[in-house]
Design a protein around this motif. Structure first.
Motif, mmCIF file in Angstrom:
data_model
loop_
_atom_site.group_PDB
_atom_site.id
_atom_site.type_symbol
_atom_site.label_atom_id
_atom_site.label_comp_id
_atom_site.label_asym_id
_atom_site.label_seq_id
_atom_site.Cartn_x
_atom_site.Cartn_y
_atom_site.Cartn_z
ATOM 1 N N ARG A 105 0.891 -1.115 0.116
ATOM 2 C CA ARG A 105 -0.010 -0.027 -0.093
ATOM 3 C C ARG A 105 0.777 0.899 0.050
ATOM 4 O O ARG A 105 2.174 1.123 0.471
ATOM 5 C CB ARG A 105 -1.084 -0.021 1.117
ATOM 6 C CG ARG A 105 -2.004 -1.147 1.191
ATOM 7 C CD ARG A 105 -2.802 -1.049 2.347
ATOM 8 N NE ARG A 105 -3.878 0.141 2.160
ATOM 9 C CZ ARG A 105 -4.666 0.470 3.125
ATOM 10 N NH1 ARG A 105 -4.747 -0.147 4.418
ATOM 11 N NH2 ARG A 105 -5.532 1.431 2.963
ATOM 12 N N ALA A 106 0.351 2.268 -0.510
ATOM 13 C CA ALA A 106 0.966 3.611 -0.533
ATOM 14 C C ALA A 106 0.442 4.682 -0.195
ATOM 15 O O ALA A 106 -0.911 4.562 -0.062
ATOM 16 C CB ALA A 106 1.558 3.620 -2.104
ATOM 17 N N GLU A 138 5.731 3.735 0.267
ATOM 18 C CA GLU A 138 4.986 2.442 0.403
ATOM 19 C C GLU A 138 5.346 1.507 1.173
ATOM 20 O O GLU A 138 6.561 1.445 1.562
ATOM 21 C CB GLU A 138 5.195 1.748 -1.450
ATOM 22 C CG GLU A 138 4.877 0.776 -1.555
ATOM 23 C CD GLU A 138 4.866 0.048 -2.846
ATOM 24 O OE1 GLU A 138 4.142 0.856 -3.708
ATOM 25 O OE2 GLU A 138 5.631 -0.623 -3.415
ATOM 26 N N ASP A 176 4.836 -2.656 2.369
ATOM 27 C CA ASP A 176 4.689 -4.088 1.833
ATOM 28 C C ASP A 176 4.737 -5.247 2.942
ATOM 29 O O ASP A 176 5.393 -4.911 3.926
ATOM 30 C CB ASP A 176 5.555 -4.423 0.365
ATOM 31 C CG ASP A 176 6.836 -4.570 0.716
ATOM 32 O OD1 ASP A 176 7.391 -4.624 1.876
ATOM 33 O OD2 ASP A 176 7.679 -4.633 -0.276
ATOM 34 N N CYS A 183 0.748 -3.638 6.631
ATOM 35 C CA CYS A 183 0.316 -2.622 6.027
ATOM 36 C C CYS A 183 -0.633 -1.626 6.477
ATOM 37 O O CYS A 183 -0.560 -0.482 6.417
ATOM 38 C CB CYS A 183 0.053 -3.115 4.497
ATOM 39 S SG CYS A 183 1.350 -3.969 3.680
ATOM 40 N N SER A 237 -3.990 4.909 -0.609
ATOM 41 C CA SER A 237 -4.145 4.180 -1.662
ATOM 42 C C SER A 237 -5.095 3.223 -1.318
ATOM 43 O O SER A 237 -4.990 2.367 -0.138
ATOM 44 C CB SER A 237 -2.768 3.305 -2.350
ATOM 45 O OG SER A 237 -2.598 2.235 -1.528
ATOM 46 N N GLU A 271 -5.166 -1.680 -5.648
ATOM 47 C CA GLU A 271 -3.944 -1.705 -6.350
ATOM 48 C C GLU A 271 -3.909 -0.632 -7.382
ATOM 49 O O GLU A 271 -2.806 0.003 -7.858
ATOM 50 C CB GLU A 271 -3.850 -3.178 -6.743
ATOM 51 C CG GLU A 271 -2.529 -3.439 -7.730
ATOM 52 C CD GLU A 271 -1.311 -3.347 -6.689
ATOM 53 O OE1 GLU A 271 -1.415 -3.301 -5.307
ATOM 54 O OE2 GLU A 271 -0.331 -3.471 -7.230
ATOM 55 N N GLN A 314 -4.820 2.352 -7.534
ATOM 56 C CA GLN A 314 -4.561 3.873 -6.847
ATOM 57 C C GLN A 314 -3.127 3.710 -6.565
ATOM 58 O O GLN A 314 -2.520 4.606 -6.906
ATOM 59 C CB GLN A 314 -5.476 4.064 -6.003
ATOM 60 C CG GLN A 314 -5.449 5.412 -5.474
ATOM 61 C CD GLN A 314 -6.284 5.918 -4.401
ATOM 62 O OE1 GLN A 314 -6.952 5.056 -3.805
ATOM 63 N NE2 GLN A 314 -6.687 7.287 -4.414
ATOM 64 N N ARG A 315 -2.703 2.507 -5.849
ATOM 65 C CA ARG A 315 -1.235 2.432 -5.606
ATOM 66 C C ARG A 315 -0.341 2.529 -6.784
ATOM 67 O O ARG A 315 0.664 3.512 -6.864
ATOM 68 C CB ARG A 315 -1.136 1.210 -4.974
ATOM 69 C CG ARG A 315 0.449 0.822 -4.369
ATOM 70 C CD ARG A 315 0.559 -0.332 -3.990
ATOM 71 N NE ARG A 315 0.944 -1.232 -4.906
ATOM 72 C CZ ARG A 315 2.005 -1.674 -5.559
ATOM 73 N NH1 ARG A 315 3.208 -0.821 -5.363
ATOM 74 N NH2 ARG A 315 2.120 -2.623 -6.857
ATOM 75 N N TRP A 345 2.480 5.884 -8.052
ATOM 76 C CA TRP A 345 3.883 5.739 -8.729
ATOM 77 C C TRP A 345 4.010 6.157 -10.037
ATOM 78 O O TRP A 345 5.093 6.287 -10.500
ATOM 79 C CB TRP A 345 4.265 3.983 -8.545
ATOM 80 C CG TRP A 345 4.793 3.647 -7.087
ATOM 81 C CD1 TRP A 345 3.886 2.939 -6.189
ATOM 82 C CD2 TRP A 345 5.801 4.168 -6.439
ATOM 83 N NE1 TRP A 345 4.475 2.862 -5.162
ATOM 84 C CE2 TRP A 345 5.605 3.705 -5.326
ATOM 85 C CE3 TRP A 345 6.951 4.724 -6.950
ATOM 86 C CZ2 TRP A 345 6.671 3.812 -4.141
ATOM 87 C CZ3 TRP A 345 8.105 5.100 -6.029
ATOM 88 C CH2 TRP A 345 7.858 4.558 -4.675
#
Lengths: 380, 497
Positions: free
Chosen positions: B233-234, B292, B294, B300, B322, B325, B327-328, B332
């Motif tokens: 997740r970010a 981010e 992981d 997370c 985020s 996935e 949106q993450r 980036w």
């Protein structure tokens, strides 16, 4: 045997220079806790005990600069006070120094996931065998400028130079560490369990197995994560066995056994590094010798102790694609058996040329290591 | 174009036909390229400002051929420049007019994958990403992820000790390679390291990684593969300035969190990226952080909340977590497109790569701004914030006479500044030719001489990739001499060599 204790880096430089001129041999010593490693020898001992103390520690930068004679216990206390650690989990007898554990390439059970001494030595200043002070690496965590000589220095046993300053990477210590144990597994089943756990996303940071049938899996990190992973592990390994949590104080003793091999019965002790899948075969082959043993690093490090001076361990390690280091033996055996598995001839010659690049007069080449004493006589 | 390469050796050029014939006898068929037009595609690597067609290109397919090529060149005194995919940003694979360019692109096989022991044995021409692709079906991956990972080869990664955005947590190439097969310049094949960690003896593997093709040619690589984290997740965080963003980074680490990635962009980089990919970056901020994490989902979730709290306490003006996935990946997308995005706002850009102690970031950015004024060239900054690795992108136009030289001078001043504040010339791109002449900024003559003596132990005739890394080519005999100490020659009665 002479014993010198330089007060500072300048003294040390002078000592190396005059030794180079006089053709004298020097043995660098931190706490002297591994003095019985390697062949007995008569070199002048140079203690770096007085080159001690922290030069700079900035926890937010993850960087620690200090002198080699600083006691390991002091370094660990300093880091712990900031919630940090040396991630390679160095260990040693009382009196061990940071310079000593780096020079000996010591690493604990966390090595398989966090790296070894080599991975955490960012930079150093040292006096080469030429009597010249030089620096390599740097004091930041990410650097590729020039050759990575810190890798060469870590684990070199004081044979390419005398460190006067080291810079290490510090990392946050896990907020919580839990151990799960499986009981009653033989070597092959234990290896399979460790491979399964280490290959899973339960993020197991260390895995070891004791001969009496105890397999250890370490789960470390932030509490919610540790709890979730400990909850998931029994399901992940259910095809192999059941696992249960053990109390922290009990776990600490078990890890110490697996990590150091120090409790093993037998006057002769070897440390075997090999592909982990071959660890069970190694143990099985050597059972007739009456060995005591412990596996760490998921099986890629196996401590083996036995009575007598047999070389069967070294032969078995070589046959299985690994290598055996002689870590404990009586003086007669240490005089006769090189501590490290002899290298292939081409590699031995290359290593020798690299050592000469730092130490052309052999100031640091004592008879402790066979390849220094008579490189050309080693068996292929 | 200020870096000068060694003057080509006329005697070598004069025997080119004989060299080509000898190479053809070792590598038959299409493996030797000597036609001038066919040599053009090989004339540069990722540092495209420098171009030099090689004398010839040799593309071996077996380790025996590599050994035979090197042995012949060693005997004949012919220089050799090794090359992987040619993505080096520092000119590490720049050809020489009088050298054989040894391309390793045909070493494309994945030789062995051992999931139980968690290793992969691959040939050096395999791309970084191909390793992950080969093992991801079983839930594994290869951790170092340089941004060129689609194209760059693992052999080149070994030569350069490549990093990537995730190296704060997972390490550089050197922390993820267990062993190599290496051919030295005299044609000897040696194995360094093993299929397990901490093979004994001197850690020559550790020196080979990051040696920029000066010590030997890698013909096989054993890497660790890791179980792929369950989730990632970010969080996207905007700050009024680099000071507050930097303080947030320091606090995240002080709280014991090592994120999988922690990237900072300054205002020019944010604007260029947003204009290019339109992912919704805030435009009213002075600095943007992408953090981010992981691991297991529970970890997370916990860490993202912690990081958002720390950011808030450090004056974040926007914070976006985020939710899925897609949106993450979107967070980036702008960062990953930062270089081409800057390429859209400027005809050319020059990417720098210094590392600094993070606490000096505000000062470095201020002084970089002053340098930008002085040289009259813009600069956009992307920054691996966790480990202090700066990537200033200097904007210039190569078609304006003198502007490339000015960009290079500006870049050199930035790197001098990095060293001055306690940092280094290169965090992950390598010295190559680009930073070669700046090495004395960071290392004293004795430091450099000691590194060069290591070179001499591997390649005493200095035939492998000469002109790279070291600003001055000292002959090995000269480096072997002992200094005069206290006005006295040690061993005054011994013959000098």
């Amino acid at each position: 045997m002479a014993f010198l204790q330089p007060r500072d880096a300048d003294d040390l430089t002078e000592i190396v220079r005059s030794a180079a001129s006089a053709g004298e041999k020097l043995e660098l010593r931190g706490g002297g806790t591994k003095a019985d490693f390697g062949a007995p020898r008569a070199a002048t001992v140079v203690s770096v005990a007085a080159l001690s103390g922290v030069i700079d520690y900035d926890p937010a930068e993850l960087v620690l600069t200090l002198r080699p004679g600083t006691p390991l216990a002091e370094v660990e206390a300093l880091l712990a006070a900031e919630g940090q650690m040396l991630a390679f989990e160095p260990w040693g007898a009382p009196g061990a120094t940071i310079g000593g554990v780096i020079a000996a390439g010591v690493a604990g059970s966390r090595r398989i996931t966090a790296g070894s001494a080599r991975d955490h030595l960012l930079g150093f200043q040292a006096v080469s065998g030429r009597g010249e002070s030089f620096v390599a690496g740097a004091k930041v965590v990410k650097n590729v400028t020039g050759y990575d000589l810190p890798k060469l220095m870590a684990g070199s046993w004081g044979r390419i130079g005398a460190m006067t300053e080291l810079t290490l990477k510090a990392l946050p210590a896990p907020r919580m560490t839990t151990t799960m144990v499986a009981e009653g597994l033989g070597p092959a089943a234990a290896h399979a369990l460790m491979a399964c756990a280490l290959g899973s996303n339960a993020d197991v940071s260390a895995a070891a197995h004791l001969a009496r049938g105890l397999t250890l899996l370490r789960v470390a990190g932030f509490a919610p994560s540790v709890e979730a992973r400990c909850a998931s592990l029994p399901g992940i390994v259910s095809a192999h066995c059941t696992v249960r949590r053990v109390a922290d104080d009990e776990a600490a003793g078990l890890w110490d056994e697996a990590m150091t091999g120090s409790g093993l019965a037998g006057e002769t002790c070897w440390r075997v590094h090999l592909p982990p899948r071959h660890a069970p075969s190694l143990v099985a082959r050597l059972e007739p010798l009456g060995i005591d043993w412990a596996m760490d690093w998921g099986g890629s490090r196996v401590w083996i102790a036995h009575a007598g001076s047999s070389l069967a361990v070294r032969q078995a390690a070589a046959d299985l694609g690994g290598e055996a280091t002689l870590v404990r033996a009586d003086a007669a055996m240490r005089a006769a058996v090189p501590p490290f598995q002899p290298r292939a001839p081409g590699l031995a010659a290359l290593e020798q040329r690299v050592r000469l690049a730092f130490d052309p007069k052999g100031v640091f080449a004592t008879t402790r290591f066979a390849e220094d004493a008579h490189a050309d006589l080693l068996p292929a | 174009m200020s870096i000068k390469m060694p003057v080509p050796d006329q005697a070598t050029l004069a025997k080119r036909a004989r060299i080509v014939a000898a190479m053809r006898s070792i590598v038959p068929g299409e493996g030797v390229i000597d036609d001038p037009d066919a040599l053009r595609p090989w004339e540069s690597d990722g540092l495209t400002a420098y171009r030099q067609p090689p004398m010839l290109v040799v593309l071996p397919e077996t380790v025996e051929q590599v050994a035979a090529v090197l042995r012949w060149c060693h005997a004949e005194g012919v220089k050799v420049v090794p090359r992987g995919s040619g993505t080096s940003l520092s000119g590490g694979a720049l050809p020489l007019a009088d050298a054989v360019l040894l391309g390793m692109g045909k070493f494309k096989k994945i030789l062995r994958i051992d999931y139980e022991d968690r290793i992969a044995v691959v040939q050096p021409g395999v791309t970084n990403l191909a390793i992950t692709q080969a093992v991801e079906g079983r839930g594994f991956y290869y951790a170092p992820d340089p941004s060129s990972q689609i194209a760059c080869s693992i052999g080149g990664n070994v030569a350069e000790n490549s990093g990537g955005v995730h190296c704060l947590k997972y390490g550089l190439t050197t922390n993820n390679v267990l062993g190599v097969e290496l051919v030295t310049m005299d044609g000897e094949i040696v194995r360094l390291g093993a299929d397990y960690p901490d093979a004994g003896g001197l850690d020559l593997l550790g020196v080979i990684v990051g040696s920029e093709g000066l010590l030997g040619v890698v013909t096989e690589v054993t890497v660790r593969i890791l179980p792929k984290p369950q989730t990632a997740r970010a969080v996207l965080l905007g700050f009024p300035d680099a000071e507050s963003a930097g303080a947030c980074v320091a606090h995240v680490i002080a709280e014991g969190i090592i994120p999988a990635g922690m990237e900072m962009m300054d205002r020019p980089a944010i604007h260029a990226a947003e204009a290019f990919v339109k992912v919704g970056y805030p435009l009213d901020v002075g600095a943007l952080l992408i953090v981010e994490v992981d691991g297991p989902a529970a970890e997370c979730d916990h860490l993202i909340d912690e990081i958002a709290r720390i950011a808030d306490a450090n004056g974040a003006t926007s914070s976006l977590i985020s939710q899925d996935e897609a949106q993450r990946v979107a967070f980036w997308a702008g960062r990953k497109a930062a270089f081409p995005a800057v390429g859209r706002i400027s005809p050319d850009y020059y990417c720098m790569d210094g590392t600094i102690p993070r606490r000096r970031l505000p000062e470095v950015l201020r002084r970089m701004e002053a340098l930008s004024q002085k040289y009259g060239l813009g600069v956009a900054n992307v920054f691996h914030a966790g480990d202090g690795n700066l990537h200033p992108l200097i904007l210039y136009d190569a078609n304006i006479p003198g502007e490339l030289d000015r960009a290079e001078e500006f870049g050199n001043d930035i790197l001098r500044l990095c060293v001055e504040v306690g940092g280094v010339l290169t965090g992950e791109h390598g010295v190559g030719i680009e930073k070669r002449d700046l090495m004395p900024e960071m290392f004293a003559p004795d430091d450099l001489a000691q590194q060069q003596r290591v070179k001499c132990a591997f390649d005493p005739e200095l035939l492998l990739n000469p002109g790279k890394v070291f600003p001055t080519l000292h002959r090995c005999a000269e480096l072997g001499r002992m200094h005069v100490h206290h006005g006295q020659l040690p061993f005054a009665d011994l013959p000098r060599f």
